[in-house]
Design a protein around this motif. Structure first.
Motif, PDB file in Angstrom:
ATOM      1  N   THR A  88       0.829  -1.208   0.000  1.00 61.10           N
ATOM      2  CA  THR A  88       0.000   0.000   0.000  1.00 61.10           C
ATOM      3  C   THR A  88       0.867   1.263   0.000  1.00 61.10           C
ATOM      4  OG1 THR A  88      -0.181   0.020   2.438  1.00 61.10           O
ATOM      5  CG2 THR A  88      -1.888  -1.165   1.194  1.00 61.10           C
ATOM      6  N   GLU A  89       1.974   1.211   0.717  1.00 63.59           N
ATOM      7  CA  GLU A  89       2.875   2.373   0.748  1.00 63.59           C
ATOM      8  C   GLU A  89       3.460   2.657  -0.625  1.00 63.59           C
ATOM      9  OE1 GLU A  89       6.914   3.908   3.110  1.00 63.59           O
ATOM     10  OE2 GLU A  89       5.912   2.031   3.705  1.00 63.59           O
ATOM     11  N   LEU A  90       3.885   1.601  -1.316  1.00 67.00           N
ATOM     12  CA  LEU A  90       4.447   1.772  -2.661  1.00 67.00           C
ATOM     13  C   LEU A  90       3.372   2.260  -3.625  1.00 67.00           C
ATOM     14  CD1 LEU A  90       6.911   1.475  -4.482  1.00 67.00           C
ATOM     15  CD2 LEU A  90       6.225  -0.918  -4.890  1.00 67.00           C
ATOM     16  N   ALA A  91       2.151   1.738  -3.496  1.00 61.93           N
ATOM     17  CA  ALA A  91       1.053   2.167  -4.372  1.00 61.93           C
ATOM     18  C   ALA A  91       0.747   3.648  -4.174  1.00 61.93           C
ATOM     19  CB  ALA A  91      -0.185   1.325  -4.099  1.00 61.93           C
ATOM     20  N   ARG A  92       0.787   4.110  -2.937  1.00 62.29           N
ATOM     21  CA  ARG A  92       0.548   5.531  -2.664  1.00 62.29           C
ATOM     22  C   ARG A  92       1.658   6.390  -3.261  1.00 62.29           C
ATOM     23  NH1 ARG A  92      -1.212   6.046   3.663  1.00 62.29           N
ATOM     24  NH2 ARG A  92      -3.025   4.670   3.632  1.00 62.29           N
ATOM     25  N   GLU A  93       2.881   5.921  -3.117  1.00 65.50           N
ATOM     26  CA  GLU A  93       4.003   6.674  -3.679  1.00 65.50           C
ATOM     27  C   GLU A  93       3.843   6.856  -5.182  1.00 65.50           C
ATOM     28  OE1 GLU A  93       7.598   4.708  -2.701  1.00 65.50           O
ATOM     29  OE2 GLU A  93       7.484   5.133  -0.536  1.00 65.50           O
ATOM     30  N   LYS A  94       3.323   5.819  -5.840  1.00 66.06           N
ATOM     31  CA  LYS A  94       3.153   5.868  -7.292  1.00 66.06           C
ATOM     32  C   LYS A  94       1.775   6.417  -7.693  1.00 66.06           C
ATOM     33  CE  LYS A  94       6.409   2.135  -8.318  1.00 66.06           C
ATOM     34  NZ  LYS A  94       7.312   2.961  -9.157  1.00 66.06           N
ATOM     35  N   LYS A  95       1.021   6.892  -6.660  1.00 66.42           N
ATOM     36  CA  LYS A  95      -0.286   7.515  -6.883  1.00 66.42           C
ATOM     37  C   LYS A  95      -1.258   6.581  -7.612  1.00 66.42           C
ATOM     38  CE  LYS A  95       1.239  12.326  -6.725  1.00 66.42           C
ATOM     39  NZ  LYS A  95       2.413  12.013  -5.899  1.00 66.42           N
ATOM     40  N   LYS A  96      -1.318   5.339  -7.150  1.00 71.45           N
ATOM     41  CA  LYS A  96      -2.241   4.356  -7.696  1.00 71.45           C
ATOM     42  C   LYS A  96      -3.407   4.170  -6.723  1.00 71.45           C
ATOM     43  CE  LYS A  96       0.819   3.638 -10.917  1.00 71.45           C
ATOM     44  NZ  LYS A  96       0.627   4.106 -12.310  1.00 71.45           N
ATOM     45  N   SER A  97      -4.609   4.030  -7.244  1.00 73.09           N
ATOM     46  CA  SER A  97      -5.755   3.761  -6.379  1.00 73.09           C
ATOM     47  C   SER A  97      -5.691   2.306  -5.904  1.00 73.09           C
ATOM     48  CB  SER A  97      -7.067   4.014  -7.127  1.00 73.09           C
ATOM     49  OG  SER A  97      -7.168   3.202  -8.272  1.00 73.09           O
ATOM     50  N   ILE A  98      -6.215   2.068  -4.709  1.00 79.31           N
ATOM     51  CA  ILE A  98      -6.133   0.744  -4.102  1.00 79.31           C
ATOM     52  C   ILE A  98      -7.533   0.192  -3.876  1.00 79.31           C
ATOM     53  CG2 ILE A  98      -5.205  -0.617  -2.195  1.00 79.31           C
ATOM     54  CD1 ILE A  98      -3.226   1.623  -1.640  1.00 79.31           C
ATOM     55  N   LEU A  99      -7.758  -1.031  -4.343  1.00 80.69           N
ATOM     56  CA  LEU A  99      -9.024  -1.733  -4.150  1.00 80.69           C
ATOM     57  C   LEU A  99      -8.808  -2.834  -3.115  1.00 80.69           C
ATOM     58  CD1 LEU A  99      -9.961  -2.214  -7.919  1.00 80.69           C
ATOM     59  CD2 LEU A  99     -10.533  -0.283  -6.444  1.00 80.69           C
ATOM     60  N   PHE A 100      -9.620  -2.840  -2.074  1.00 84.86           N
ATOM     61  CA  PHE A 100      -9.494  -3.823  -1.009  1.00 84.86           C
ATOM     62  C   PHE A 100     -10.714  -4.745  -1.008  1.00 84.86           C
ATOM     63  CE2 PHE A 100      -6.907  -0.354   0.680  1.00 84.86           C
ATOM     64  CZ  PHE A 100      -5.843  -1.009   1.272  1.00 84.86           C
ATOM     65  N   THR A 101     -10.540  -5.942  -0.438  1.00 89.67           N
ATOM     66  CA  THR A 101     -11.685  -6.736  -0.006  1.00 89.67           C
ATOM     67  C   THR A 101     -11.893  -6.428   1.476  1.00 89.67           C
ATOM     68  OG1 THR A 101     -10.333  -8.650   0.639  1.00 89.67           O
ATOM     69  CG2 THR A 101     -11.168  -8.583  -1.633  1.00 89.67           C
ATOM     70  N   SER A 102     -13.141  -6.524   1.922  1.00 90.70           N
ATOM     71  CA  SER A 102     -13.430  -6.279   3.330  1.00 90.70           C
ATOM     72  C   SER A 102     -12.729  -7.305   4.215  1.00 90.70           C
ATOM     73  CB  SER A 102     -14.937  -6.322   3.576  1.00 90.70           C
ATOM     74  OG  SER A 102     -15.484  -7.545   3.137  1.00 90.70           O
ATOM     75  N   GLU A 103     -12.533  -8.502   3.687  1.00 95.45           N
ATOM     76  CA  GLU A 103     -11.841  -9.558   4.422  1.00 95.45           C
ATOM     77  C   GLU A 103     -10.405  -9.143   4.750  1.00 95.45           C
ATOM     78  OE1 GLU A 103     -11.153 -14.371   3.893  1.00 95.45           O
ATOM     79  OE2 GLU A 103     -11.153 -13.075   2.117  1.00 95.45           O
ATOM     80  N   LEU A 104      -9.717  -8.534   3.777  1.00 91.99           N
ATOM     81  CA  LEU A 104      -8.343  -8.093   4.013  1.00 91.99           C
ATOM     82  C   LEU A 104      -8.302  -6.938   5.005  1.00 91.99           C
ATOM     83  CD1 LEU A 104      -5.334  -8.113   3.514  1.00 91.99           C
ATOM     84  CD2 LEU A 104      -5.709  -6.698   1.477  1.00 91.99           C
ATOM     85  N   LEU A 105      -9.213  -5.991   4.872  1.00 91.23           N
ATOM     86  CA  LEU A 105      -9.232  -4.865   5.812  1.00 91.23           C
ATOM     87  C   LEU A 105      -9.487  -5.336   7.237  1.00 91.23           C
ATOM     88  CD1 LEU A 105     -11.156  -2.110   3.826  1.00 91.23           C
ATOM     89  CD2 LEU A 105      -8.728  -2.143   4.436  1.00 91.23           C
ATOM     90  N   GLU A 106     -10.325  -6.346   7.380  1.00 92.23           N
ATOM     91  CA  GLU A 106     -10.570  -6.903   8.713  1.00 92.23           C
ATOM     92  C   GLU A 106      -9.300  -7.554   9.253  1.00 92.23           C
ATOM     93  OE1 GLU A 106     -13.501 -10.151  10.932  1.00 92.23           O
ATOM     94  OE2 GLU A 106     -13.880  -9.556   8.852  1.00 92.23           O
ATOM     95  N   TYR A 107      -8.550  -8.209   8.389  1.00 89.30           N
ATOM     96  CA  TYR A 107      -7.292  -8.846   8.770  1.00 89.30           C
ATOM     97  C   TYR A 107      -6.259  -7.795   9.198  1.00 89.30           C
ATOM     98  CZ  TYR A 107      -2.771 -11.208   8.055  1.00 89.30           C
ATOM     99  OH  TYR A 107      -1.485 -11.696   8.200  1.00 89.30           O
ATOM    100  N   LEU A 108      -6.186  -6.693   8.460  1.00 89.54           N
ATOM    101  CA  LEU A 108      -5.219  -5.644   8.781  1.00 89.54           C
ATOM    102  C   LEU A 108      -5.619  -4.855  10.018  1.00 89.54           C
ATOM    103  CD1 LEU A 108      -4.430  -4.263   5.202  1.00 89.54           C
ATOM    104  CD2 LEU A 108      -3.054  -5.841   6.586  1.00 89.54           C
TER     105      LEU A 108
END
Length: 355
Positions: A88-108
């Motif tokens: 996610t940090e690298l994606a932000r640096e490159k200004k890319k939008s991020i798509l999550f599943t709710s399952e992953l967000l719950e894990y994080l």
């Protein structure tokens, strides 16, 4: 739109094989963390299926540079949350939008703070709040219901749902499908209703809410049949981790009368006694009899040291010789959609049950 996908998983491979996922994007980069699947491997390395001609990369920066967005989903093979946070940090640096599943967000959990530019692919509002008064009546669903359940997590329910959804649509049926997997919306399948798993509701309310949601949606969309993918498992296989305690299958089968069903099982040379016991569990605990049993090529084990579930794919030849050939298949309608011709066999048995 160009997409990067991290990490590549069996469910991602199922999306590629059994839906129009590829056609929705100009290009897709399938990324595996180094050490799991090597650079240049075919996507079939993930599920031991037929080769696809689609290559996997380990080069996350290059894949991101050639993409507009990145899709992140949960994988049991990525055991450290910091791996996702670095992506996610690298994606932000490159200004890319991020798509999550709710399952992953719950894990994080609190390790990641959702940004305005982020999106959750399976996001859905609460259908009912904890103060809502539900009509205490279970409505009979006006069309046939086909359920896809499994003995536990991670036993190919998602691919079976997509195959059934595609088959019935090809045959001219209008299908309403609720998927068990967080990636379901990417296959054009409805997310599993949140009301059935909401912590704001008790078991009784969740049963009523799920029944009402499916009934109302059926009246609105007027399908010919409904496919329900059932999250979780009908039995707990793990002696120490009791995820859901079979709650969701209990809610689903208490809320709906099922007309046909597929029960997917882990890879093991099961005895006739085992199928007898599974049949009794389904009949007396959940109120239905399985139409078909599917044996997937996923081996399940439990590590007492790490207290983690361990899943691993079995190559096709080994699966056929050591597992599937040792099972008495005809007596209990046992098949495996891993093998040529078995998909059609499953479709025919489901259709015969619905007639």
């Amino acid at each position: 739109m160009k997409l990067a996908v991290f990490p590549v998983t069996k469910d991602i491979a199922a999306l590629v094989r059994h839906s129009d996922f590829l056609q929705k994007y100009k290009s897709i980069h399938f990324i595996s963390p180094p050490g799991l699947i090597k650079e240049g491997s075919d996507l079939s390395e993930v599920d031991f299926g037929v080769p696809t001609g689609i290559m996997i990369t380990n080069d996350l920066p290059a894949a991101l540079a050639d993409s507009d967005s990145i899709l992140l989903s949960y994988s049991e093979h990525v055991i450290d949350p910091i791996v996702y946070l670095n992506v996610t940090e690298l994606a932000r640096e490159k200004k890319k939008s991020i798509l999550f599943t709710s399952e992953l967000l719950e894990y994080l959990g609190e390790k990641y703070e959702l940004q305005e530019t982020d999106a959750i692919i399976d996001s859905q509002p609460e259908q009912f709040g904890d103060e809502d008064k539900l009509d205490e009546h279970l409505y009979r669903i006006p069309v046939p219901v086909v359920a896809v359940a499994g003995i536990g997590f991670n036993c190919d329910k998602f691919s079976i749902q997509m195959k059934l959804n595609s088959y019935f649509k090809t045959e001219g049926y209008k299908v309403l499908c609720f998927g068990s997997n967080a990636l379901s919306p990417l296959a054009g399948i409805n997310s599993f209703p949140k009301c059935a798993i909401s912590s704001n509701l008790g078991i009784k309310q969740r049963i009523l809410a799920f029944n009402h949601h499916v009934y109302d949606t059926a009246l609105k969309e007027n399908p010919d049949l409904i496919i329900i993918g059932v999250p979780g498992g009908i039995m707990e296989c793990n002696p120490r981790l009791f995820e859901f305690w079979e709650e969701i299958p209990l809610i689903v089968f208490s809320a709906l009368e099922v007309d046909a069903s597929v029960i997917s099982l882990y890879s093991y040379p099961y005895s006739n006694n085992f199928f007898e016991e599974i049949m009794k569990t389904c009949r007396y605990k959940y109120g239905f009899l399985p139409t078909v049993y599917n044996i997937c090529n996923m081996d399940y084990d439990f590590s007492t040291e790490s207290e983690r579930n361990i899943f691993s794919r079995i190559p096709r030849d080994a699966f056929m010789k050591k597992i599937f050939s040792k099972i008495e298949k005809n007596k209990f309608n046992v098949l495996s959609t891993e093998l040529v011709g078995n998909d059609e066999m499953m479709f025919r048995k489901i259709l015969a049950e619905l007639e």
